[in-house]
Design a protein around this motif. Structure first.
Motif, PDB file in Angstrom:
ATOM      1  N   UNK A 109       0.833  -1.194   0.000  1.00 12.59           N
ATOM      2  CA  UNK A 109       0.000   0.000   0.000  1.00 12.59           C
ATOM      3  C   UNK A 109       0.876   1.256   0.000  1.00 12.59           C
ATOM      4  N   UNK A 110       1.880   1.286   0.856  1.00 12.14           N
ATOM      5  CA  UNK A 110       2.760   2.449   0.940  1.00 12.14           C
ATOM      6  C   UNK A 110       3.509   2.641  -0.373  1.00 12.14           C
ATOM      7  N   UNK A 111       4.024   1.565  -0.944  1.00  9.09           N
ATOM      8  CA  UNK A 111       4.753   1.676  -2.218  1.00  9.09           C
ATOM      9  C   UNK A 111       3.847   2.190  -3.327  1.00  9.09           C
ATOM     10  N   UNK A 112       2.589   1.712  -3.346  1.00  7.59           N
ATOM     11  CA  UNK A 112       1.622   2.171  -4.332  1.00  7.59           C
ATOM     12  C   UNK A 112       1.372   3.668  -4.171  1.00  7.59           C
ATOM     13  N   UNK A 113       1.148   4.101  -2.955  1.00  8.70           N
ATOM     14  CA  UNK A 113       0.877   5.516  -2.710  1.00  8.70           C
ATOM     15  C   UNK A 113       2.083   6.383  -3.035  1.00  8.70           C
ATOM     16  N   UNK A 114       3.289   5.885  -2.789  1.00 11.34           N
ATOM     17  CA  UNK A 114       4.493   6.650  -3.089  1.00 11.34           C
ATOM     18  C   UNK A 114       4.733   6.784  -4.588  1.00 11.34           C
ATOM     19  N   UNK A 115       4.093   5.949  -5.381  1.00 10.40           N
ATOM     20  CA  UNK A 115       4.303   6.001  -6.824  1.00 10.40           C
ATOM     21  C   UNK A 115       3.580   7.176  -7.479  1.00 10.40           C
ATOM     22  N   UNK A 116       2.737   7.861  -6.720  1.00  7.33           N
ATOM     23  CA  UNK A 116       2.008   9.008  -7.256  1.00  7.33           C
ATOM     24  C   UNK A 116       2.660  10.303  -6.823  1.00  7.33           C
ATOM     25  N   UNK A 117       2.859  11.189  -7.785  1.00  7.13           N
ATOM     26  CA  UNK A 117       3.390  12.512  -7.488  1.00  7.13           C
ATOM     27  C   UNK A 117       2.473  13.529  -8.138  1.00  7.13           C
ATOM     28  N   UNK A 118       1.976  14.451  -7.363  1.00  7.54           N
ATOM     29  CA  UNK A 118       1.054  15.444  -7.886  1.00  7.54           C
ATOM     30  C   UNK A 118       1.743  16.464  -8.777  1.00  7.54           C
ATOM     31  N   UNK A 119       3.015  16.693  -8.531  1.00 10.56           N
ATOM     32  CA  UNK A 119       3.735  17.671  -9.321  1.00 10.56           C
ATOM     33  C   UNK A 119       3.433  19.086  -8.836  1.00 10.56           C
ATOM     34  N   UNK A 120       4.064  20.040  -9.486  1.00  8.83           N
ATOM     35  CA  UNK A 120       3.889  21.425  -9.084  1.00  8.83           C
ATOM     36  C   UNK A 120       4.295  22.315 -10.241  1.00  8.83           C
ATOM     37  N   UNK A 121       3.986  23.562 -10.136  1.00 10.00           N
ATOM     38  CA  UNK A 121       4.392  24.530 -11.140  1.00 10.00           C
ATOM     39  C   UNK A 121       3.406  24.644 -12.284  1.00 10.00           C
ATOM     40  N   UNK A 160       6.758  27.058 -17.769  1.00  9.17           N
ATOM     41  CA  UNK A 160       8.101  26.595 -17.440  1.00  9.17           C
ATOM     42  C   UNK A 160       8.762  25.767 -18.531  1.00  9.17           C
ATOM     43  N   UNK A 161       7.985  25.171 -19.427  1.00  9.72           N
ATOM     44  CA  UNK A 161       8.591  24.326 -20.457  1.00  9.72           C
ATOM     45  C   UNK A 161       9.548  25.102 -21.344  1.00  9.72           C
ATOM     46  N   UNK A 162       9.328  26.399 -21.485  1.00 10.68           N
ATOM     47  CA  UNK A 162      10.210  27.221 -22.313  1.00 10.68           C
ATOM     48  C   UNK A 162      11.603  27.336 -21.700  1.00 10.68           C
ATOM     49  N   UNK A 163      11.691  27.159 -20.384  1.00  6.97           N
ATOM     50  CA  UNK A 163      12.988  27.216 -19.726  1.00  6.97           C
ATOM     51  C   UNK A 163      13.830  25.993 -20.048  1.00  6.97           C
ATOM     52  N   UNK A 164      13.218  24.832 -20.162  1.00  8.05           N
ATOM     53  CA  UNK A 164      13.997  23.630 -20.439  1.00  8.05           C
ATOM     54  C   UNK A 164      13.861  23.152 -21.869  1.00  8.05           C
ATOM     55  N   UNK A 165      13.058  23.836 -22.675  1.00  9.79           N
ATOM     56  CA  UNK A 165      12.955  23.546 -24.107  1.00  9.79           C
ATOM     57  C   UNK A 165      13.451  24.749 -24.912  1.00  9.79           C
ATOM     58  N   UNK A 166      14.564  25.316 -24.475  1.00  9.26           N
ATOM     59  CA  UNK A 166      15.072  26.528 -25.109  1.00  9.26           C
ATOM     60  C   UNK A 166      15.574  26.302 -26.531  1.00  9.26           C
ATOM     61  N   UNK A 167      16.096  25.138 -26.796  1.00  7.53           N
ATOM     62  CA  UNK A 167      16.726  24.907 -28.090  1.00  7.53           C
ATOM     63  C   UNK A 167      15.696  24.826 -29.216  1.00  7.53           C
TER      64      UNK A 167
END
Length: 78
Positions: A27-39, A44-51
Motif C-alpha cells: 500500500x505504501x509503495x503504491x501511494x508513493x508512486x504518485x506525485x502530484x507535481x507542481x508549477x 516553465x517548459x520554455x525554460x527547459x525547451x530553449x533549443x
C-alpha cells in the motif's frame, strides 16, 4: 438515493482497501508512486525547451563529425 461520502471517508475506505489487497508495505509503495507535481508546465517548459530545431540539427552535425556517421538528409544531412 445515492450514497454520498466526503473525500475524507473515500480516502479512508481507499486506504483500507489498498492495505487489504496489497498489504501495508505494498500500500505504501503504491501511494508513493504518485506525485502530484507542481508549477505551471506551459510557462516553465520554455525554460527547459530553449533549443530550437536549428540548434538541435547543428548539435547532431557536430556529433556526426565526431562519430563519423552520416546524418540522413531528412534531418539536415548532406
Amino acid at each position: 438515493m445515492s450514497d454520498v461520502r466526503t473525500i475524507s471517508e473515500i480516502r479512508k475506505i481507499g486506504i483500507k482497501a489498498l492495505a487489504q489487497s496489497l498489504g501495508p508495505i505494498g500500500m505504501v509503495r503504491f501511494l508513493q508512486s504518485f506525485e502530484l507535481g507542481y508549477g505551471d508546465y506551459t510557462k516553465e517548459r520554455h525554460e527547459w525547451l530553449e533549443e530550437d530545431i536549428d540548434k538541435i540539427v547543428s548539435e547532431i552535425k557536430k556529433e556526426e563529425k565526431l562519430m563519423a556517421i552520416k546524418v540522413p538528409d531528412w534531418i539536415g544531412g548532406k
